[in-house]
Design a protein around this motif. Structure first.
Motif, PDB file in Angstrom:
ATOM      1  N   ASP A  64     -92.984 101.216  50.542  1.00  6.31           N
ATOM      2  CA  ASP A  64     -91.585 101.417  50.879  1.00  6.31           C
ATOM      3  C   ASP A  64     -91.460 102.740  51.609  1.00  6.31           C
ATOM      4  O   ASP A  64     -92.128 103.711  51.265  1.00  6.31           O
ATOM      5  N   GLU A  65     -90.618 102.770  52.623  1.00  9.16           N
ATOM      6  CA  GLU A  65     -90.442 104.025  53.356  1.00  9.16           C
ATOM      7  C   GLU A  65     -89.779 105.089  52.500  1.00  9.16           C
ATOM      8  O   GLU A  65     -89.883 106.284  52.765  1.00  9.16           O
ATOM      9  N   LEU A  66     -89.087 104.662  51.422  1.00 12.37           N
ATOM     10  CA  LEU A  66     -88.410 105.609  50.542  1.00 12.37           C
ATOM     11  C   LEU A  66     -89.314 105.975  49.374  1.00 12.37           C
ATOM     12  O   LEU A  66     -89.878 105.102  48.713  1.00 12.37           O
ATOM     13  N   ALA A  67     -89.444 107.263  49.117  1.00  9.51           N
ATOM     14  CA  ALA A  67     -90.212 107.760  47.981  1.00  9.51           C
ATOM     15  C   ALA A  67     -89.299 108.557  47.065  1.00  9.51           C
ATOM     16  O   ALA A  67     -88.298 109.128  47.507  1.00  9.51           O
ATOM     17  N   MET A  68     -89.652 108.586  45.784  1.00 10.14           N
ATOM     18  CA  MET A  68     -88.958 109.438  44.815  1.00 10.14           C
ATOM     19  C   MET A  68     -89.969 110.384  44.184  1.00 10.14           C
ATOM     20  O   MET A  68     -91.046 109.953  43.764  1.00 10.14           O
ATOM     21  N   ILE A  69     -89.613 111.653  44.133  1.00 12.00           N
ATOM     22  CA  ILE A  69     -90.420 112.650  43.441  1.00 12.00           C
ATOM     23  C   ILE A  69     -89.666 113.078  42.191  1.00 12.00           C
ATOM     24  O   ILE A  69     -88.522 113.531  42.270  1.00 12.00           O
ATOM     25  N   PHE A  70     -90.309 112.927  41.036  1.00 12.29           N
ATOM     26  CA  PHE A  70     -89.717 113.299  39.753  1.00 12.29           C
ATOM     27  C   PHE A  70     -90.308 114.626  39.287  1.00 12.29           C
ATOM     28  O   PHE A  70     -91.524 114.825  39.335  1.00 12.29           O
ATOM     29  N   LEU A  71     -89.435 115.515  38.821  1.00 17.81           N
ATOM     30  CA  LEU A  71     -89.840 116.835  38.351  1.00 17.81           C
ATOM     31  C   LEU A  71     -89.338 117.053  36.926  1.00 17.81           C
ATOM     32  O   LEU A  71     -88.134 116.987  36.672  1.00 17.81           O
ATOM     33  N   HIS A  72     -90.252 117.316  36.015  1.00 16.32           N
ATOM     34  CA  HIS A  72     -89.896 117.511  34.612  1.00 16.32           C
ATOM     35  C   HIS A  72     -89.375 118.916  34.361  1.00 16.32           C
ATOM     36  O   HIS A  72     -89.469 119.809  35.213  1.00 16.32           O
ATOM     37  N   GLY A  73     -88.844 119.126  33.171  1.00 16.82           N
ATOM     38  CA  GLY A  73     -88.349 120.433  32.767  1.00 16.82           C
ATOM     39  C   GLY A  73     -89.436 121.303  32.167  1.00 16.82           C
ATOM     40  O   GLY A  73     -90.597 120.892  32.003  1.00 16.82           O
ATOM     41  N   GLY A  74     -89.072 122.531  31.804  1.00 15.12           N
ATOM     42  CA  GLY A  74     -90.015 123.486  31.250  1.00 15.12           C
ATOM     43  C   GLY A  74     -90.643 123.013  29.953  1.00 15.12           C
ATOM     44  O   GLY A  74     -89.965 122.495  29.064  1.00 15.12           O
ATOM     45  N   VAL A 135     -85.356 113.359  45.513  1.00 17.14           N
ATOM     46  CA  VAL A 135     -85.928 114.176  44.445  1.00 17.14           C
ATOM     47  C   VAL A 135     -85.056 114.051  43.202  1.00 17.14           C
ATOM     48  O   VAL A 135     -83.832 114.189  43.267  1.00 17.14           O
ATOM     49  N   VAL A 136     -85.704 113.765  42.077  1.00 16.80           N
ATOM     50  CA  VAL A 136     -85.035 113.675  40.779  1.00 16.80           C
ATOM     51  C   VAL A 136     -85.580 114.808  39.925  1.00 16.80           C
ATOM     52  O   VAL A 136     -86.738 114.768  39.484  1.00 16.80           O
ATOM     53  N   GLY A 137     -84.784 115.855  39.717  1.00 14.84           N
ATOM     54  CA  GLY A 137     -85.262 117.042  39.028  1.00 14.84           C
ATOM     55  C   GLY A 137     -84.537 117.284  37.721  1.00 14.84           C
ATOM     56  O   GLY A 137     -83.316 117.380  37.692  1.00 14.84           O
ATOM     57  N   HIS A 138     -85.310 117.397  36.632  1.00 11.38           N
ATOM     58  CA  HIS A 138     -84.734 117.637  35.311  1.00 11.38           C
ATOM     59  C   HIS A 138     -84.874 119.103  34.906  1.00 11.38           C
ATOM     60  O   HIS A 138     -85.956 119.693  35.017  1.00 11.38           O
ATOM     61  N   SER A 139     -83.762 119.700  34.462  1.00 11.21           N
ATOM     62  CA  SER A 139     -83.765 121.045  33.887  1.00 11.21           C
ATOM     63  C   SER A 139     -84.431 122.037  34.843  1.00 11.21           C
ATOM     64  O   SER A 139     -83.968 122.216  35.961  1.00 11.21           O
ATOM     65  N   GLY A 144     -85.678 123.828  40.729  1.00  6.90           N
ATOM     66  CA  GLY A 144     -86.603 123.826  41.852  1.00  6.90           C
ATOM     67  C   GLY A 144     -86.204 122.816  42.919  1.00  6.90           C
ATOM     68  O   GLY A 144     -86.344 123.080  44.120  1.00  6.90           O
ATOM     69  N   ALA A 145     -85.690 121.659  42.486  1.00  6.97           N
ATOM     70  CA  ALA A 145     -85.235 120.643  43.438  1.00  6.97           C
ATOM     71  C   ALA A 145     -84.041 121.142  44.244  1.00  6.97           C
ATOM     72  O   ALA A 145     -83.939 120.895  45.449  1.00  6.97           O
ATOM     73  N   VAL A 160     -81.032 114.066  42.947  1.00  8.66           N
ATOM     74  CA  VAL A 160     -80.492 113.749  41.621  1.00  8.66           C
ATOM     75  C   VAL A 160     -80.823 114.920  40.707  1.00  8.66           C
ATOM     76  O   VAL A 160     -81.996 115.196  40.429  1.00  8.66           O
ATOM     77  N   ILE A 161     -79.806 115.617  40.235  1.00 10.87           N
ATOM     78  CA  ILE A 161     -79.968 116.794  39.378  1.00 10.87           C
ATOM     79  C   ILE A 161     -79.714 116.356  37.937  1.00 10.87           C
ATOM     80  O   ILE A 161     -78.640 115.851  37.618  1.00 10.87           O
ATOM     81  N   VAL A 162     -80.699 116.543  37.078  1.00 10.01           N
ATOM     82  CA  VAL A 162     -80.626 116.014  35.716  1.00 10.01           C
ATOM     83  C   VAL A 162     -80.422 117.144  34.706  1.00 10.01           C
ATOM     84  O   VAL A 162     -81.317 117.935  34.415  1.00 10.01           O
ATOM     85  N   ASP A 163     -79.216 117.205  34.177  1.00  9.78           N
ATOM     86  CA  ASP A 163     -78.833 118.067  33.065  1.00  9.78           C
ATOM     87  C   ASP A 163     -79.163 119.547  33.277  1.00  9.78           C
ATOM     88  O   ASP A 163     -79.736 120.212  32.417  1.00  9.78           O
ATOM     89  N   VAL A 164     -78.750 120.058  34.437  1.00  8.08           N
ATOM     90  CA  VAL A 164     -78.883 121.484  34.689  1.00  8.08           C
ATOM     91  C   VAL A 164     -77.825 121.888  35.711  1.00  8.08           C
ATOM     92  O   VAL A 164     -77.367 121.060  36.508  1.00  8.08           O
ATOM     93  N   GLY A 165     -77.425 123.145  35.673  1.00  3.00           N
ATOM     94  CA  GLY A 165     -76.434 123.667  36.601  1.00  3.00           C
ATOM     95  C   GLY A 165     -76.421 125.177  36.527  1.00  3.00           C
ATOM     96  O   GLY A 165     -77.216 125.794  35.792  1.00  3.00           O
TER      97      GLY A 165
END
Length: 300
Positions: A64-74, A135-139, A144-145, A160-165
């Motif tokens: 697929d031309e679309l990719a997702m990069i997932f980034l975990h929290g600390g 990019v799907v980045g958690h915490s 970083g995302a 996609v920003i997951v539970d951080v601000g």
């Protein structure tokens, strides 16, 4: 003198294929997800611009031309997205990074923070030949995302920003940091409370199981993470479609903080994921996958 018993067979098999596969199926069942067809990801390494070795996972799916990069929290690891990666692998090329100093990636004392994370995302895009990326980045990974998205790279399709601000509940973040820096060790997997925690352990030179991450990055002043006005300024530079996800039970990010940060980012929205805590990918992987899939449908 009574000799001390050695590690159990279960402990010695901590990183075997069978043990990792069993953890994956157990995690799916725990959340009411049918485990048939669940697969462990392929693994690889690439070299970041500063020479650090970065480990990544990739779940098999159609090209697929679309990719997702997932980034975990600390203090976490790429396998925290095992269930989510399986749920989304038919919709995009799904890749999760072990952030530097975590999982199987190289430890780089003195070189941690959102700038380094953003550089590693850019390196992943280049080394893996990605052309259009969400990019799907958690915490901590979410910070970083945001840093990378604020550079407006041409490959960036969505965030996609997951539970951080910019504004986090200090007591909750302090509690998480205290646990991470306490570096508990275990005689064997029988002493470990959860499968998710077991996946983040390796044998140490002392013959005990300890965490895979470099705890030096969590000591005061060791890691540069933009917060408050600095993070808001980054948000105002983001030009791609963006959504913020907050866990319903999260004690880290409030509804008000999520809504406020969404207002800083042009065109962004936010939503609350029911039945989820701070680590949404672990507490409600189906909820996270559904929210991301809805976001992908908007992009397409």
């Amino acid at each position: 003198m009574t000799s001390r018993p050695g590690p159990s067979v279960e402990s010695l098999r901590l990183e075997s294929f069978g043990t990792r596969h069993a953890r994956l199926l157990a995690a799916a069942r725990r959340h009411g997800i049918e485990p048939d067809g669940m697969v462990l990801p392929a693994e690889g390494m690439f070299t970041a611009d500063d020479g650090a070795g970065i480990h990544y996972l990739e779940w098999p799916g159609p090209a697929d031309e679309l990719a997702m990069i997932f980034l975990h929290g600390g203090g976490l690891h790429a396998h925290t997205f095992d269930v989510v990666g399986n749920l989304l692998r038919q919709h995009a090329r799904c890749i999760a990074l072990d952030q530097r100093g975590h999982g199987e990636s190289e430890w780089t004392p003195g070189r941690y923070g959102s700038e380094h994370c953003a550089d590693d995302i850019a390196a992943a895009v280049d080394r893996l030949g990605l052309k259009r990326v969400v990019v799907v980045g958690h915490s901590m990974g979410g910070i970083g995302a945001v840093e990378w998205a604020a550079r407006n790279p041409p490959e960036l399709a969505g965030l996609v920003i997951v539970d951080v601000g910019p504004e986090l509940t200090s007591s909750a973040t302090a509690s998480i940091n205290d646990f991470i820096t306490s570096r508990p060790t275990y005689a064997g997997v029988e002493d470990v409370e959860s499968d998710s925690l077991a996946a983040n352990l390796r044998w140490g030179d002392d013959g005990r199981l300890g965490s895979k991450y470099d705890d030096s990055q969590f000591h005061p002043g060791a890691t540069a993470l933009p917060m408050d006005d600095e993070m808001r300024a980054l948000g105002r530079r983001i030009a791609c479609p963006t959504t913020i996800l907050r866990g319903e039970r999260s004690k880290v990010l409030s509804d008000e903080a999520a809504a406020s940060f969404a207002a800083d980012i042009d065109g962004a929205d936010w939503q609350c994921i029911s039945g989820a805590g701070h680590t949404i990918q672990s507490s409600n992987p189906r909820g996270l996958a559904d929210a991301v899939l809805h976001f992908l449908e908007r992009l397409r």
